[in-house]
Design a protein around this motif. Structure first.
Motif, PDB file in Angstrom:
ATOM      1  N   ARG A 142      22.649  18.064 -33.894  1.00  0.00           N
ATOM      2  CA  ARG A 142      22.448  18.269 -32.456  1.00  0.00           C
ATOM      3  C   ARG A 142      22.343  16.941 -31.704  1.00  0.00           C
ATOM      4  NH1 ARG A 142      20.012  23.226 -30.961  1.00  0.00           N
ATOM      5  NH2 ARG A 142      20.819  24.882 -32.317  1.00  0.00           N
ATOM      6  N   LEU A 143      21.734  15.931 -32.337  1.00  0.00           N
ATOM      7  CA  LEU A 143      21.509  14.653 -31.654  1.00  0.00           C
ATOM      8  C   LEU A 143      22.641  13.658 -31.874  1.00  0.00           C
ATOM      9  CD1 LEU A 143      17.688  13.964 -32.157  1.00  0.00           C
ATOM     10  CD2 LEU A 143      18.835  15.333 -30.419  1.00  0.00           C
TER      11      LEU A 143
ATOM     12  N   VAL B  10      18.436   0.812 -49.921  1.00  0.00           N
ATOM     13  CA  VAL B  10      18.818   1.358 -48.618  1.00  0.00           C
ATOM     14  C   VAL B  10      18.455   0.376 -47.516  1.00  0.00           C
ATOM     15  CG1 VAL B  10      18.491   3.722 -49.433  1.00  0.00           C
ATOM     16  CG2 VAL B  10      16.646   2.588 -48.173  1.00  0.00           C
ATOM     17  N   ARG B  11      19.194   0.454 -46.418  1.00  0.00           N
ATOM     18  CA  ARG B  11      18.885  -0.367 -45.247  1.00  0.00           C
ATOM     19  C   ARG B  11      18.232   0.520 -44.204  1.00  0.00           C
ATOM     20  NH1 ARG B  11      20.507  -1.537 -40.200  1.00  0.00           N
ATOM     21  NH2 ARG B  11      22.074   0.136 -40.239  1.00  0.00           N
ATOM     22  N   VAL B  12      17.077   0.106 -43.744  1.00  0.00           N
ATOM     23  CA  VAL B  12      16.364   0.862 -42.724  1.00  0.00           C
ATOM     24  C   VAL B  12      16.843   0.396 -41.345  1.00  0.00           C
ATOM     25  CG1 VAL B  12      14.112   1.377 -41.709  1.00  0.00           C
ATOM     26  CG2 VAL B  12      14.348   1.171 -44.188  1.00  0.00           C
ATOM     27  N   PRO B  13      17.402   1.299 -40.541  1.00  0.00           N
ATOM     28  CA  PRO B  13      17.891   0.898 -39.218  1.00  0.00           C
ATOM     29  C   PRO B  13      16.747   0.697 -38.232  1.00  0.00           C
ATOM     30  CG  PRO B  13      18.208   3.244 -39.520  1.00  0.00           C
ATOM     31  CD  PRO B  13      17.686   2.715 -40.820  1.00  0.00           C
ATOM     32  N   ALA B  14      17.098   0.253 -37.041  1.00  0.00           N
ATOM     33  CA  ALA B  14      16.079  -0.093 -36.052  1.00  0.00           C
ATOM     34  C   ALA B  14      15.371   1.131 -35.484  1.00  0.00           C
ATOM     35  CB  ALA B  14      16.706  -0.913 -34.924  1.00  0.00           C
ATOM     36  N   ARG B  15      16.101   2.240 -35.283  1.00  0.00           N
ATOM     37  CA  ARG B  15      15.517   3.421 -34.646  1.00  0.00           C
ATOM     38  C   ARG B  15      15.641   4.620 -35.577  1.00  0.00           C
ATOM     39  NH1 ARG B  15      18.951   1.335 -30.937  1.00  0.00           N
ATOM     40  NH2 ARG B  15      20.303   3.180 -31.021  1.00  0.00           N
ATOM     41  N   VAL B  16      14.493   5.139 -35.984  1.00  0.00           N
ATOM     42  CA  VAL B  16      14.456   6.232 -36.963  1.00  0.00           C
ATOM     43  C   VAL B  16      13.704   7.423 -36.380  1.00  0.00           C
ATOM     44  CG1 VAL B  16      13.747   6.939 -39.278  1.00  0.00           C
ATOM     45  CG2 VAL B  16      14.497   4.587 -38.875  1.00  0.00           C
TER      46      VAL B  16
ATOM     47  N   GLY C 117      21.269  10.688 -28.871  1.00  0.00           N
ATOM     48  CA  GLY C 117      21.830   9.349 -28.812  1.00  0.00           C
ATOM     49  C   GLY C 117      20.855   8.241 -29.147  1.00  0.00           C
ATOM     50  N   TRP C 118      19.535   8.581 -29.267  1.00  0.00           N
ATOM     51  CA  TRP C 118      18.553   7.518 -29.556  1.00  0.00           C
ATOM     52  C   TRP C 118      18.503   7.126 -31.030  1.00  0.00           C
ATOM     53  CZ3 TRP C 118      14.173   7.223 -32.612  1.00  0.00           C
ATOM     54  CH2 TRP C 118      13.392   6.072 -32.438  1.00  0.00           C
ATOM     55  N   PRO C 119      18.362   8.069 -31.970  1.00  0.00           N
ATOM     56  CA  PRO C 119      18.150   7.640 -33.357  1.00  0.00           C
ATOM     57  C   PRO C 119      19.410   7.073 -34.012  1.00  0.00           C
ATOM     58  CG  PRO C 119      18.306  10.031 -33.253  1.00  0.00           C
ATOM     59  CD  PRO C 119      18.336   9.533 -31.845  1.00  0.00           C
ATOM     60  N   GLU C 120      19.205   6.068 -34.827  1.00  0.00           N
ATOM     61  CA  GLU C 120      20.272   5.561 -35.689  1.00  0.00           C
ATOM     62  C   GLU C 120      20.270   6.285 -37.030  1.00  0.00           C
ATOM     63  OE1 GLU C 120      20.995   1.171 -35.565  1.00  0.00           O
ATOM     64  OE2 GLU C 120      19.071   1.211 -34.488  1.00  0.00           O
ATOM     65  N   ALA C 121      19.156   6.937 -37.342  1.00  0.00           N
ATOM     66  CA  ALA C 121      19.052   7.729 -38.568  1.00  0.00           C
ATOM     67  C   ALA C 121      18.016   8.818 -38.366  1.00  0.00           C
ATOM     68  CB  ALA C 121      18.661   6.852 -39.765  1.00  0.00           C
TER      69      ALA C 121
END
Length: 222
Positions: free
Chosen positions: A141-142, A180-186, A108-112
């Motif tokens: 899995r995440l 591309v757009r880089v999200p906040a949490r990778v 649930g943590w990563p946006e990508a």
């Protein structure tokens, strides 16, 4: 269908003992040296020195945390080598599952989820991108999407270099793909971590393009 035919012609063998039928047999699985995150540096994943001291010097790294499944030693190292160089893709799901297990707490943590991309020459030599299958398993899995945010510039193979040369070799090694757009949490995914230079370089370019936090997971720590 092709996988079924391949299994009949050339059955998958254990990476540790060559026993046919599985990627890693039960006996060899017991030989894998796992890394307990409770006994490792929370930032770079390196196992603690005697007395629980962290002597890794990772405080200036661009990534905020790394999880490592196991130590780069047989039979785990054999599975990684077979997957990477002879191009035995059937080890990919197992290695991806190992990485996903190591970072299960981050669900649930990563946006990508982003695989560390190989150089074009490495991809052509192997015939495929060996890190992408691992990233797909981790992402599933995440519960996060797999994104191809990075491209790799040509550079010498890290495995041929010493510690200082590795750091210099990855300076400017990655670029963010156009448009591309880089999200906040990778979350970065790779097969092996040695000095952390590759992950640091990838994290720095992602943070320079908008990521607030970058974490990483690898199958094995040298």
């Amino acid at each position: 269908m092709l996988d079924c035919v391949l299994d009949l012609i050339a059955p998958l063998k254990c990476a540790g003992c060559d026993e046919p039928g599985t990627a890693l047999c039960e006996a060899c699985w017991r030989e894998v040296v796992r890394i307990d995150p409770a006994g490792a540096c929370p930032r770079c994943g390196e196992p603690c020195a005697a007395g629980g001291r962290h002597a890794c010097g990772c405080r200036h790294a661009a990534f905020e945390a790394v999880r490592c499944f196991g130590v780069l030693a047989p039979p785990l190292s054999s599975a990684i080598a077979l997957h990477k160089d002879p191009g035995e893709r059937r080890y990919g799901p197992m290695l991806g599952a190992f990485a996903a297990t190591a970072c299960a707490e981050w669900s649930g943590w990563p946006e990508a989820v982003v695989a560390i991309p190989p150089t074009r020459s490495a991809r052509l030599r192997r015939g495929y991108d060996h890190t992408q299958p691992l990233a797909r398993v981790v992402a599933e899995r995440l519960g996060a999407p797999v994104e191809r945010l990075l491209a790799a510039r040509e550079r010498p193979d890290q495995r041929e270099l010493g510690r200082q040369a590795r750091r210099e070799n990855v300076l400017g090694a990655f670029v963010v793909r156009p448009g591309v757009r880089v999200p906040a949490r990778v979350l970065l995914v790779d097969d092996v971590m040695t000095t952390g230079s590759t992950l640091d370089a990838a994290a720095r370019v992602l943070r320079s393009h908008g990521a607030d936090a970058v974490r990483a997971v690898v199958v094995a720590r040298a």
